[in-house]
Design an enzyme around this catalytic site. Structure first.
Site, PDB file in Angstrom:
ATOM      1  N   LEU A 142     -23.161 -38.297   0.564  1.00  0.00           N
ATOM      2  CA  LEU A 142     -21.941 -38.037  -0.197  1.00  0.00           C
ATOM      3  C   LEU A 142     -20.695 -38.532   0.539  1.00  0.00           C
ATOM      4  O   LEU A 142     -19.699 -38.891  -0.085  1.00  0.00           O
ATOM      5  CB  LEU A 142     -21.793 -36.534  -0.464  1.00  0.00           C
ATOM      6  CG  LEU A 142     -22.869 -35.890  -1.343  1.00  0.00           C
ATOM      7  CD1 LEU A 142     -22.638 -34.384  -1.439  1.00  0.00           C
ATOM      8  CD2 LEU A 142     -22.865 -36.512  -2.735  1.00  0.00           C
ATOM      9  N   GLY A 143     -20.741 -38.537   1.855  1.00  0.00           N
ATOM     10  CA  GLY A 143     -19.591 -38.972   2.630  1.00  0.00           C
ATOM     11  C   GLY A 143     -19.968 -39.159   4.086  1.00  0.00           C
ATOM     12  O   GLY A 143     -20.969 -38.620   4.561  1.00  0.00           O
ATOM     13  N   LYS A 144     -19.143 -39.946   4.793  1.00  0.00           N
ATOM     14  CA  LYS A 144     -19.423 -40.182   6.201  1.00  0.00           C
ATOM     15  C   LYS A 144     -18.132 -40.411   6.957  1.00  0.00           C
ATOM     16  O   LYS A 144     -17.225 -41.099   6.479  1.00  0.00           O
ATOM     17  CB  LYS A 144     -20.343 -41.404   6.359  1.00  0.00           C
ATOM     18  CG  LYS A 144     -20.789 -41.647   7.801  1.00  0.00           C
ATOM     19  CD  LYS A 144     -21.769 -42.804   7.883  1.00  0.00           C
ATOM     20  CE  LYS A 144     -22.266 -42.987   9.316  1.00  0.00           C
ATOM     21  NZ  LYS A 144     -23.241 -44.101   9.434  1.00  0.00           N
TER      22      LYS A 144
ATOM     23  N   THR B 248     -21.995 -36.067   5.254  1.00  0.00           N
ATOM     24  CA  THR B 248     -22.300 -35.055   4.240  1.00  0.00           C
ATOM     25  C   THR B 248     -23.380 -35.605   3.320  1.00  0.00           C
ATOM     26  O   THR B 248     -23.275 -36.736   2.826  1.00  0.00           O
ATOM     27  CB  THR B 248     -21.039 -34.699   3.420  1.00  0.00           C
ATOM     28  OG1 THR B 248     -20.008 -34.285   4.308  1.00  0.00           O
ATOM     29  CG2 THR B 248     -21.337 -33.576   2.438  1.00  0.00           C
TER      30      THR B 248
ATOM     31  N   LYS C 135     -23.761 -30.508   5.557  1.00  0.00           N
ATOM     32  CA  LYS C 135     -22.745 -31.145   6.400  1.00  0.00           C
ATOM     33  C   LYS C 135     -23.300 -31.217   7.821  1.00  0.00           C
ATOM     34  O   LYS C 135     -23.708 -30.196   8.377  1.00  0.00           O
ATOM     35  CB  LYS C 135     -21.441 -30.358   6.367  1.00  0.00           C
ATOM     36  CG  LYS C 135     -20.804 -30.276   4.994  1.00  0.00           C
ATOM     37  CD  LYS C 135     -19.509 -29.473   5.000  1.00  0.00           C
ATOM     38  CE  LYS C 135     -18.413 -30.188   5.746  1.00  0.00           C
ATOM     39  NZ  LYS C 135     -17.102 -29.505   5.601  1.00  0.00           N
TER      40      LYS C 135
ATOM     41  N   ASP D 244      -6.220 -27.470   4.540  1.00  0.00           N
ATOM     42  CA  ASP D 244      -6.373 -28.861   4.095  1.00  0.00           C
ATOM     43  C   ASP D 244      -6.518 -28.923   2.582  1.00  0.00           C
ATOM     44  O   ASP D 244      -7.431 -29.565   2.046  1.00  0.00           O
ATOM     45  CB  ASP D 244      -7.580 -29.503   4.775  1.00  0.00           C
ATOM     46  CG  ASP D 244      -7.544 -31.030   4.709  1.00  0.00           C
ATOM     47  OD1 ASP D 244      -6.450 -31.584   4.470  1.00  0.00           O
ATOM     48  OD2 ASP D 244      -8.593 -31.662   4.898  1.00  0.00           O
TER      49      ASP D 244
END
Length: 455
Positions: free
Chosen positions: A16-18, A24, A39, A139
């Protein structure tokens, strides 16, 4: 990575993300048959202990939370593989698109949408702030807000995700300063490593400003750290604009302080003062500096104005009398002086400088007046040829009780700031015009947060 099974339970579906040192993943829980988010934090060459501290804090925070709009903690793993070592946090998967993705796809948000989002997110923040100790996300931004089952008439279910920057009120970072957050959505105090519940309100306000303008907050101009957006959203209700300005107020003392207060302010808007703010009068040389921490007014020398020339004319006889009296008291005989010649010159200069006429000239051509109010005190000082002295004694900022424009005579007035037993005056004695006095009174009124009165 796809198809890999972690901890003999979680089958990886996709990434999903890096980011550097972390990633993730979307995975399938073989026990519950549900999708989960994993995560991962890796112990690599760029690993920092502060990263692990935040990672563990996120896990502990999620474990203690139970809210339908916040991902739920499921598991915490240690990664010990030949090619990677680190830790993994497993949490529930939330289906949906982020606000950032909606904006990039060209979706626009109406005023009704913005209010729905504000209500949902304030409810989440209210829950976080009621924890003991209060939880601060730190955040809050469009990419950390998910919408599920969104339609044209409703924003759908709102979720707040990614608690990787979370802090609670007792989880301070010792003697170090840890700056976390995203530029444009971070409240000013976060740049100094400080976070309070109102810091999340700033992030929410900046996020909603992005929705109504279509521009990232960093792309909008700022004045004294205040985001300037009102001229781009004239179609919005003025009360909503006012509320967004209060949410993103740089000064903590002026910003809405809690989710509960913000929700009440949104439901019951305050009256809006539509009095236009006067601009600095044309030709005025006054230097005004305003930030969230202080306001400073520097009034330059007034120069030889018509009124001053009239005063000098009136002072000429007095000045002549002054010299006549001085020389009658000290009948110096310059042909039999007991002191050195240069001493006579110095003495003559000192006597000349002390004359009323010269004092008037010096004040008119070189004296500056500096009024400054910060979070601690109010002070007013005179500056003349390197010399500095107080116009009035300094007073604590909290003792300022009122601000007024006092009419001394027809078309002659002055600004008065009352602080305890002290009165600070700016007016004709400093060479100010009526328009300058009105302008300064309005600027002081706005910064201090209360209206001035005219007497």
């Amino acid at each position: 990575m796809t198809g890999k099974i972690l901890a003999e339970r979680y089958e990886v579906q996709r990434q999903l993300g890096k980011q550097t040192g972390r990633q993730t993943l979307l995975a399938h829980d073989l026990q519950t048959q549900k999708l989960v988010v994993i995560k991962q934090l890796f112990l690599g060459s760029d690993f920092e202990w502060q990263d692990l501290k935040l990672f563990e804090r996120e896990a502990e925070t999620l474990k203690a939370l139970a809210h339908a709009a916040i991902p739920r903690y499921l598991d915490y793993l240690e990664i010990d593989e030949p090619d990677s070592k680190g830790f993994a946090l497993v949490q529930t998967y939330v289906e949906g698109k982020t606000l950032e993705e909606h904006l990039r796809s060209g979706r626009t948000f109406s005023e009704s949408d913005v209010k729905q989002l504000a209500k949902s997110l304030l409810e989440i923040l209210h829950y976080l702030q009621k924890q003991n100790p209060p939880v601060i996300h730190r955040d809050l931004k469009p990419s950390n807000i998910l919408l599920h089952s969104s339609s044209g008439h409703s924003v759908g279910q709102v979720y707040l995700v990614d608690f990787g920057s979370v802090q609670n009120q007792v989880a301070k970072c010792g003697g170090t300063i840890t700056v976390v957050g995203t530029y444009g959505y971070m409240a000013p105090e976060q740049f100094g490593g400080r976070s309070v519940p109102a810091s999340d309100l700033y992030g929410l306000g900046a996020t909603l400003i992005y929705l109504v303008t279509g521009l990232h907050p960093s792309e909008l101009s700022q004045q004294d750290l205040t985001i300037q957006f009102a001229d781009r959203v004239k179609q919005l209700n003025p009360h909503l604009i006012d509320w967004l300005e209060r949410m993103t107020e740089p000064s903590l003392s002026k910003r809405l302080s809690s989710a509960g207060e913000a929700w009440r302010a949104l439901k019951n808007p305050r009256p809006i003062d539509k009095t236009p703010i006067p601009l600095q009068p044309q030709g005025s040389d006054i230097k005004l500096t305003k930030t969230s921490e202080f306001i400073e007014i520097v009034i330059p020398p007034q120069g030889l104005s018509f009124n001053l020339m009239a005063l000098i004319s009136a002072a000429l006889p007095v000045n002549a009398l002054y010299f006549r009296l001085l020389f009658s008291i000290y009948p110096w005989q310059f042909d039999h002086l007991p002191i050195h010649y240069f001493g006579v010159i110095i003495l003559f200069i000192l006597v000349t400088l002390s004359s009323p006429l010269v004092v008037i000239f010096l004040f008119a051509l070189f004296r500056k007046v500096r009024l400054r109010i910060d979070r601690q005190q109010i002070s007013c000082t005179n500056h003349l040829l390197g010399l500095r002295w107080n116009h009035s004694h300094s007073a604590p900022r909290q003792e300022i009780s009122y601000l007024e424009i006092e009419e001394i005579d027809y078309n002659v007035s002055q600004v008065i700031i009352q602080a305890g037993n002290q009165k600070y005056r700016l007016g004709v004695k400093q060479g100010l015009s009526e328009s300058e006095i009105e302008w300064l009174a309005t600027e002081l009124s706005q910064w201090l947060g209360f209206k001035f009165k005219i007497t």
